[in-house]
Motif scaffolding. Structure first.
Motif, PDB file in Angstrom:
ATOM      1  N   SER A  73      33.492  24.945  39.763  1.00  0.00           N
ATOM      2  CA  SER A  73      32.150  25.274  39.991  1.00  0.00           C
ATOM      3  C   SER A  73      32.084  26.682  40.556  1.00  0.00           C
ATOM      4  CB  SER A  73      31.433  24.322  41.078  1.00  0.00           C
ATOM      5  OG  SER A  73      31.294  22.959  40.658  1.00  0.00           O
ATOM      6  N   GLN A  74      32.881  26.854  41.381  1.00  0.00           N
ATOM      7  CA  GLN A  74      33.093  28.242  42.055  1.00  0.00           C
ATOM      8  C   GLN A  74      33.339  29.182  40.687  1.00  0.00           C
ATOM      9  OE1 GLN A  74      36.646  29.040  44.462  1.00  0.00           O
ATOM     10  NE2 GLN A  74      36.286  31.031  44.455  1.00  0.00           N
ATOM     11  N   TRP A  75      34.212  29.135  39.816  1.00  0.00           N
ATOM     12  CA  TRP A  75      34.049  30.037  38.592  1.00  0.00           C
ATOM     13  C   TRP A  75      32.736  29.968  37.754  1.00  0.00           C
ATOM     14  CZ3 TRP A  75      39.297  27.543  36.257  1.00  0.00           C
ATOM     15  CH2 TRP A  75      40.089  28.125  37.084  1.00  0.00           C
ATOM     16  N   ASP A  76      32.157  29.118  37.634  1.00  0.00           N
ATOM     17  CA  ASP A  76      30.817  29.039  36.876  1.00  0.00           C
ATOM     18  C   ASP A  76      29.994  29.814  37.557  1.00  0.00           C
ATOM     19  OD1 ASP A  76      31.685  27.223  34.961  1.00  0.00           O
ATOM     20  OD2 ASP A  76      30.930  25.381  36.120  1.00  0.00           O
ATOM     21  N   SER A  77      30.045  29.615  39.128  1.00  0.00           N
ATOM     22  CA  SER A  77      28.908  30.806  39.639  1.00  0.00           C
ATOM     23  C   SER A  77      29.348  32.295  39.945  1.00  0.00           C
ATOM     24  CB  SER A  77      28.692  30.100  41.269  1.00  0.00           C
ATOM     25  OG  SER A  77      29.861  30.206  42.044  1.00  0.00           O
ATOM     26  N   GLN A  78      30.642  32.262  39.811  1.00  0.00           N
ATOM     27  CA  GLN A  78      31.189  33.712  39.915  1.00  0.00           C
ATOM     28  C   GLN A  78      30.986  34.486  38.649  1.00  0.00           C
ATOM     29  OE1 GLN A  78      35.174  33.151  41.305  1.00  0.00           O
ATOM     30  NE2 GLN A  78      34.482  33.509  43.655  1.00  0.00           N
ATOM     31  N   HIS A  79      31.105  33.687  37.585  1.00  0.00           N
ATOM     32  CA  HIS A  79      31.332  34.408  36.031  1.00  0.00           C
ATOM     33  C   HIS A  79      30.242  34.015  35.241  1.00  0.00           C
ATOM     34  CE1 HIS A  79      35.385  35.586  37.297  1.00  0.00           C
ATOM     35  NE2 HIS A  79      35.547  34.334  37.493  1.00  0.00           N
ATOM     36  N   SER A  84      35.048  35.452  30.920  1.00  0.00           N
ATOM     37  CA  SER A  84      35.468  35.877  32.260  1.00  0.00           C
ATOM     38  C   SER A  84      35.958  34.274  32.974  1.00  0.00           C
ATOM     39  CB  SER A  84      34.431  36.426  33.219  1.00  0.00           C
ATOM     40  OG  SER A  84      34.254  37.828  32.460  1.00  0.00           O
ATOM     41  N   SER A  85      35.332  33.483  32.654  1.00  0.00           N
ATOM     42  CA  SER A  85      35.564  31.993  33.130  1.00  0.00           C
ATOM     43  C   SER A  85      36.978  31.673  32.528  1.00  0.00           C
ATOM     44  CB  SER A  85      34.550  31.131  32.782  1.00  0.00           C
ATOM     45  OG  SER A  85      33.269  31.370  33.480  1.00  0.00           O
ATOM     46  N   ALA A  88      39.397  33.407  34.085  1.00  0.00           N
ATOM     47  CA  ALA A  88      39.732  32.867  35.660  1.00  0.00           C
ATOM     48  C   ALA A  88      40.769  31.421  35.434  1.00  0.00           C
ATOM     49  CB  ALA A  88      38.526  32.558  36.198  1.00  0.00           C
TER      50      ALA A  88
END
Length: 190
Positions: A73-79, A84-85, A88
């Motif tokens: 979820s953090q990756w989804d919100s950051q990328h 990019s995901s 990650a």
């Protein structure tokens, strides 16, 4: 139990100690007594929360699922960009180089060990791979690779696992870094 209660903390401590022991020693090689010793608690206190080592393992798997779900979820919100995901995901390997070389992948080694003679528990542990597989499939779908999204997800998941196994077998961080760079290049070219 209220959030943050002493009992909740004790339960979390038991899970944390067991998670580390299962990773470093393996599930079968870790005894209930090892968990008691690692926590510093009395056996009866642990029995209050978990009746068997299998119950502790199920809690460890649930904790892994929670931790990895939060990370995804953090990756989804950051990328915003699916590439990019995916990068990650690969960088997760980079961030765990020392542990991967020393012990292998925590979810891969657990699934491999349980798959030999504890299929009942391995089916629960397999959910960890399913979580990543589903997430990776969604990223490849976002890249427009709808027809082969699942195939690509399994390829990346399998390649990451293979890298962890081989780096562990040879105790070779340089090999791990070279393979990670190849994955980065492959994703960048998609």
């Amino acid at each position: 139990m209220s959030l943050g209660s002493k009992g909740e903390k004790t339960r979390a401590d038991i899970i944390s100690c067991a998670k580390q022991l299962f990773y470093q020693r393996g599930y079968e090689a870790t005894s209930f007594s090892d968990i008691v010793d690692a926590t510093g608690l009395y056996r009866g206190n642990i029995y209050h929360y978990f009746k068997t080592k299998d119950d502790i393992l199920k809690a460890v798997i649930t904790q892994h699922l929670s931790d990895f779900s939060a990370l995804l979820s953090q990756w989804d919100s950051q990328h915003a960009d699916p590439k990019s995901s995916l990068l990650a995901f690969v960088s997760m390997i980079t961030g765990r180089q020392r542990e991967l070389v020393e012990y292998g992948c925590p979810i891969g080694t657990l699934n491999t060990e349980l798959g030999k003679d504890r299929r009942d528990l391995q089916l629960a542990a397999r959910e960890l791979f399913e979580l990543f597989r589903d997430w990776l499939r969604a990223r490849f779908t976002e890249l427009g690779r709808v027809a082969d999204a699942d195939e690509l997800a399994l390829h990346l998941l399998g390649r990451a696992q293979g890298i962890a196994v081989i780096a562990h077998v040879y105790q070779d961080t340089a090999l791990l870094q070279r393979e990670i760079q190849q994955l980065d290049n492959w994703i960048s070219q998609l």
